[in-house]
Motif scaffolding. Structure first.
Motif, PDB file in Angstrom:
ATOM      1  N   ASP A  50       0.931  -0.898  -0.154  1.00  0.00           N
ATOM      2  CA  ASP A  50      -0.055   0.361   0.123  1.00  0.00           C
ATOM      3  C   ASP A  50       0.707   1.228   0.279  1.00  0.00           C
ATOM      4  O   ASP A  50       0.748   1.969   0.867  1.00  0.00           O
ATOM      5  N   ALA A  51       1.962   1.624  -1.497  1.00  0.00           N
ATOM      6  CA  ALA A  51       2.209   2.411  -1.365  1.00  0.00           C
ATOM      7  C   ALA A  51       2.008   3.407  -1.528  1.00  0.00           C
ATOM      8  O   ALA A  51       1.187   4.197  -2.144  1.00  0.00           O
ATOM      9  N   PRO A  52       2.531   4.589  -0.699  1.00  0.00           N
ATOM     10  CA  PRO A  52       1.371   6.513  -0.726  1.00  0.00           C
ATOM     11  C   PRO A  52       2.395   6.377  -1.852  1.00  0.00           C
ATOM     12  O   PRO A  52       3.302   6.400  -2.775  1.00  0.00           O
ATOM     13  N   ASN A  53       1.822   7.825  -2.241  1.00  0.00           N
ATOM     14  CA  ASN A  53       1.658   8.944  -3.369  1.00  0.00           C
ATOM     15  C   ASN A  53       2.160  10.610  -3.350  1.00  0.00           C
ATOM     16  O   ASN A  53       1.711  10.698  -2.121  1.00  0.00           O
ATOM     17  N   VAL A  54       3.250  10.798  -4.225  1.00  0.00           N
ATOM     18  CA  VAL A  54       3.838  12.608  -3.853  1.00  0.00           C
ATOM     19  C   VAL A  54       2.646  12.829  -3.820  1.00  0.00           C
ATOM     20  O   VAL A  54       2.625  14.096  -3.884  1.00  0.00           O
ATOM     21  N   ARG A  55       1.619  12.647  -4.978  1.00  0.00           N
ATOM     22  CA  ARG A  55       0.788  13.526  -5.284  1.00  0.00           C
ATOM     23  C   ARG A  55      -0.311  13.813  -4.010  1.00  0.00           C
ATOM     24  O   ARG A  55      -1.745  15.078  -4.196  1.00  0.00           O
ATOM     25  N   ALA A  56      -0.059  12.798  -3.315  1.00  0.00           N
ATOM     26  CA  ALA A  56      -1.602  12.500  -2.422  1.00  0.00           C
ATOM     27  C   ALA A  56      -0.712  12.910  -0.538  1.00  0.00           C
ATOM     28  O   ALA A  56      -1.697  12.939   0.080  1.00  0.00           O
ATOM     29  N   HIS A  57       0.415  12.662  -0.736  1.00  0.00           N
ATOM     30  CA  HIS A  57       0.911  13.193   0.423  1.00  0.00           C
ATOM     31  C   HIS A  57       2.430  13.915   0.630  1.00  0.00           C
ATOM     32  O   HIS A  57       2.668  13.961  -0.652  1.00  0.00           O
ATOM     33  N   ARG A  58       2.725  14.994   1.846  1.00  0.00           N
ATOM     34  CA  ARG A  58       3.918  15.201   1.718  1.00  0.00           C
ATOM     35  C   ARG A  58       5.238  13.721   2.008  1.00  0.00           C
ATOM     36  O   ARG A  58       4.777  12.906   2.409  1.00  0.00           O
ATOM     37  N   LEU A  59       6.375  14.361   1.555  1.00  0.00           N
ATOM     38  CA  LEU A  59       7.548  13.231   1.896  1.00  0.00           C
ATOM     39  C   LEU A  59       7.433  12.949   3.090  1.00  0.00           C
ATOM     40  O   LEU A  59       8.381  12.100   3.380  1.00  0.00           O
ATOM     41  N   ASP A  60       7.634  14.501   3.324  1.00  0.00           N
ATOM     42  CA  ASP A  60       8.035  13.660   5.217  1.00  0.00           C
ATOM     43  C   ASP A  60       6.601  12.831   6.124  1.00  0.00           C
ATOM     44  O   ASP A  60       7.697  11.954   6.207  1.00  0.00           O
ATOM     45  N   TRP A  61       5.889  13.207   5.805  1.00  0.00           N
ATOM     46  CA  TRP A  61       4.571  12.371   5.965  1.00  0.00           C
ATOM     47  C   TRP A  61       5.104  10.807   5.467  1.00  0.00           C
ATOM     48  O   TRP A  61       5.124   9.769   6.406  1.00  0.00           O
ATOM     49  N   ILE A  62       5.212  10.345   4.420  1.00  0.00           N
ATOM     50  CA  ILE A  62       5.873   9.401   3.482  1.00  0.00           C
ATOM     51  C   ILE A  62       7.248   9.016   3.942  1.00  0.00           C
ATOM     52  O   ILE A  62       6.604   7.527   4.712  1.00  0.00           O
ATOM     53  N   TRP A  63       8.260   9.349   4.475  1.00  0.00           N
ATOM     54  CA  TRP A  63       9.545   8.625   5.062  1.00  0.00           C
ATOM     55  C   TRP A  63       9.074   8.413   6.614  1.00  0.00           C
ATOM     56  O   TRP A  63       9.342   7.221   7.230  1.00  0.00           O
ATOM     57  N   ARG A  64       7.596   8.833   7.319  1.00  0.00           N
ATOM     58  CA  ARG A  64       8.065   9.397   8.442  1.00  0.00           C
ATOM     59  C   ARG A  64       7.263   8.418   8.941  1.00  0.00           C
ATOM     60  O   ARG A  64       7.147   7.871  10.223  1.00  0.00           O
ATOM     61  N   GLU A  65       5.914   8.486   9.038  1.00  0.00           N
ATOM     62  CA  GLU A  65       4.872   8.069   9.444  1.00  0.00           C
ATOM     63  C   GLU A  65       3.866   6.781   8.245  1.00  0.00           C
ATOM     64  O   GLU A  65       2.990   6.108   8.956  1.00  0.00           O
ATOM     65  N   SER A  66       4.485   7.179   6.598  1.00  0.00           N
ATOM     66  CA  SER A  66       3.832   5.684   6.507  1.00  0.00           C
ATOM     67  C   SER A  66       3.510   4.548   7.172  1.00  0.00           C
ATOM     68  O   SER A  66       5.363   4.439   7.499  1.00  0.00           O
ATOM     69  N   LYS A  67       2.993   4.053   7.111  1.00  0.00           N
ATOM     70  CA  LYS A  67       2.693   2.427   6.856  1.00  0.00           C
ATOM     71  C   LYS A  67       3.740   1.504   5.704  1.00  0.00           C
ATOM     72  O   LYS A  67       4.621   0.770   6.731  1.00  0.00           O
ATOM     73  N   ALA A  68       3.860   1.708   4.987  1.00  0.00           N
ATOM     74  CA  ALA A  68       4.444   1.445   3.960  1.00  0.00           C
ATOM     75  C   ALA A  68       6.024   1.910   4.875  1.00  0.00           C
ATOM     76  O   ALA A  68       6.777   0.620   4.282  1.00  0.00           O
ATOM     77  N   PHE A  69       6.591   2.438   4.784  1.00  0.00           N
ATOM     78  CA  PHE A  69       8.174   2.808   5.091  1.00  0.00           C
ATOM     79  C   PHE A  69       8.084   2.192   6.246  1.00  0.00           C
ATOM     80  O   PHE A  69       9.394   2.450   6.894  1.00  0.00           O
ATOM     81  N   ASN A  70       7.161   2.234   7.233  1.00  0.00           N
ATOM     82  CA  ASN A  70       7.887   1.511   8.651  1.00  0.00           C
ATOM     83  C   ASN A  70       7.503   0.159   8.567  1.00  0.00           C
ATOM     84  O   ASN A  70       8.016  -0.412   9.462  1.00  0.00           O
ATOM     85  N   ALA A  71       7.350  -0.199   8.173  1.00  0.00           N
ATOM     86  CA  ALA A  71       6.510  -2.094   7.633  1.00  0.00           C
ATOM     87  C   ALA A  71       8.042  -2.626   7.748  1.00  0.00           C
ATOM     88  O   ALA A  71       8.034  -3.630   8.825  1.00  0.00           O
ATOM     89  N   TYR A  72       8.848  -2.415   7.534  1.00  0.00           N
ATOM     90  CA  TYR A  72      10.231  -3.184   7.853  1.00  0.00           C
ATOM     91  C   TYR A  72      11.617  -2.320   8.253  1.00  0.00           C
ATOM     92  O   TYR A  72      12.494  -2.987   8.222  1.00  0.00           O
TER      93      TYR A  72
END
Ligand code: SF4
Ligand code: SF4
Lengths: 361, 84
Positions: A268-290
């Motif tokens: 469930d990878a996030p998209n930069v069209r919908a989210h800020r990169l900062d959120w994507i890197w720090r908060e998103s489920k995908a970036f925290n998964a492993y």
């Protein structure tokens, strides 16, 4: 966890999946992102700004073939303006003198050129296109412009016996660096795994050659050997850890912790069209998964090497077992390692031809 | 010929506000410059000679052992190919 996430250093910007080559070892997805869904130069400008704010200092403009983007100079300028050190990762096809001058002017700092083989015919068979002379010209232009030149060679059964010649070629072309990296069996490359996997003997011979050449080199050429994880039975330190060092933005804006992670269906990878990169890197489920070690199964959990190899590659675990959270089967301690042993032992016995992508772009 | 150090073309000196440090950026590599190393590199503009760089730093950081350390640091960067 959020508070302790270190910022990323590098951004892999996949500007397009379009490519005039059809490499048998291409690790881009089987289903390529169509050109109509690509981010615009304005959107990339915003991504670079956000990336720089987040802590990114380097970007690799890649693809596909980034030179297919007519607005590449604008994209380079945007990255440079954001303060990012900008490298072009290219097949060399389409790198003419005027084009390079335009990119230089825009702030391009270095070029990484892929090479398939030292023999033009063998190269054509691997790349599915006649490209050798274009590469030779590209290398010459890059050197003439005074830019650092890196060669990138993907190793497999059909080129690994040529490593000695490839190193000689790198010297002749005036490269600063040559990276000999074994095939990553994801995306299209997974289809050709049987045809691509080298034999153990081939790998040993290449290793000896690299060692010998490295001793002889007087410091002009940096020689990098990226180990064959499957044959070495050793998990690779994939991406320097999940969500630890770098991030990838795919042509359509999908943000990924690793270029191959698009293959993980549950991500469930996030998209930069919908989210800020900062959120994507720090908060998103995908970036925290492993990220970190909490996800690790046995035997990684208690293994001393877990801080060095981070439990290996999630995409490989998924590709071979269907479960991305298992220990990388490349590792000799992995419960699924027999799968890798079988692949490595059996592949050379079968004589299979490459499957090529249809058409080029 | 007197040496007027300047960064090699492929090396970029950058202030990193996020990590609050100076960096040398180059292909496939980032070098973190600790302490005052960034201030030293910033003076390598291709016009100043090494003694001028040392003098400028001595003025800025009184009492620091710049006369020994700075030339050594500069030649180390030269060895690496980062300074020309
Ligand atoms: S150059 Fe080859 S490996 Fe790279 S994107 Fe094109 S087809 Fe794939
Ligand atoms: S068990 Fe896990 S941490 Fe240990 S070497 Fe294998 S992959 Fe790495």
């Amino acid at each position: 966890m959020t508070a302790t996430v270190d910022p990323p250093w590098a951004l892999l910007a996949e500007l397009t999946h379009g490519c005039p080559l059809r490499c048998a070892y291409c690790s881009n997805p089987v289903e390529l992102i169509s050109r109509s869904r690509e981010l615009t130069a304005e959107q990339w400008t915003d991504v670079f700004r956000q990336a720089a704010d987040l802590g990114v200092v380097q970007t690799h403009l890649s693809g596909g073939e980034p030179l297919l983007r007519r607005d590449l100079a604008r994209i380079v300028a945007a990255a440079d303006t954001a303060g990012l050190y900008t490298q072009l990762v290219t097949s060399g096809v389409g790198l003419h003198e005027r084009r390079l001058a335009e990119l230089l002017e825009a702030g391009l700092r270095c070029v990484q050129l892929s090479v398939q083989h030292t023999d033009p015919q063998a190269a054509e068979l691997i790349a599915g296109a006649r490209v050798f002379s274009a590469k030779e010209r590209a290398a010459r232009l890059v050197r003439a412009a005074g830019l650092p030149l890196g060669l990138n060679v993907v190793l497999h059964r059909a080129d690994i016996d040529a490593v000695d010649d490839l190193i000689t070629l790198a010297l002749a072309w005036g490269a600063d660096r040559i990276e000999l990296a074994h095939t990553q069996y994801y995306g299209w490359a997974a289809r050709n795994r049987t045809a691509l996997l080298p034999t153990r003997d081939q790998v040993e011979r290449a290793r000896v050659t690299v060692r010998r050449r490295r001793e002889q080199l007087t410091g002009s050429l940096e020689l990098v050997w990226v180990a064959p994880d499957l044959l070495d039975a050793t998990a690779k330190p994939c991406m320097g850890g999940w969500g630890a060092v770098s991030l990838t933005v795919a042509p359509d804006g999908t943000a990924l912790p690793c270029p191959s992670a698009a293959t993980l269906p549950a991500l469930d990878a996030p998209n930069v069209r919908a989210h800020r990169l900062d959120w994507i890197w720090r908060e998103s489920k995908a970036f925290n998964a492993y990220r970190g070690e909490t996800w690790m199964p046995d035997p990684c959990r208690g293994c001393a090497l877990r801080t060095t190899d981070f439990g290996g590659c999630r995409c490989q675990a998924y590709a071979l077992t269907g479960d991305a959270s298992r220990t990388d089967p490349a590792c000799r301690h992995a419960p699924d390692h027999h799968l890798v042993r079988a692949l490595v032992d059996e592949a050379p016995l079968r004589n299979s031809a490459y499957a090529y992508r249809e058409g080029g772009t | 010929m007197t040496w007027r150090p300047v960064l090699a073309r492929h090396v970029m000196l950058r202030r990193d506000p996020v990590r609050d440090t100076d960096l040398l950026l180059m292909p496939e590599r980032v070098v973190v410059l600790r302490g005052h190393a960034g201030s030293v590199v910033r003076l390598c503009d291709g016009r100043r000679e090494v003694p001028e760089i040392v003098a400028a730093l001595a003025e800025r950081f009184p009492g620091a052992p710049v006369a020994d350390e700075v030339p050594r640091f500069l030649s180390a960067l030269h060895e690496e190919g980062w300074l020309r």
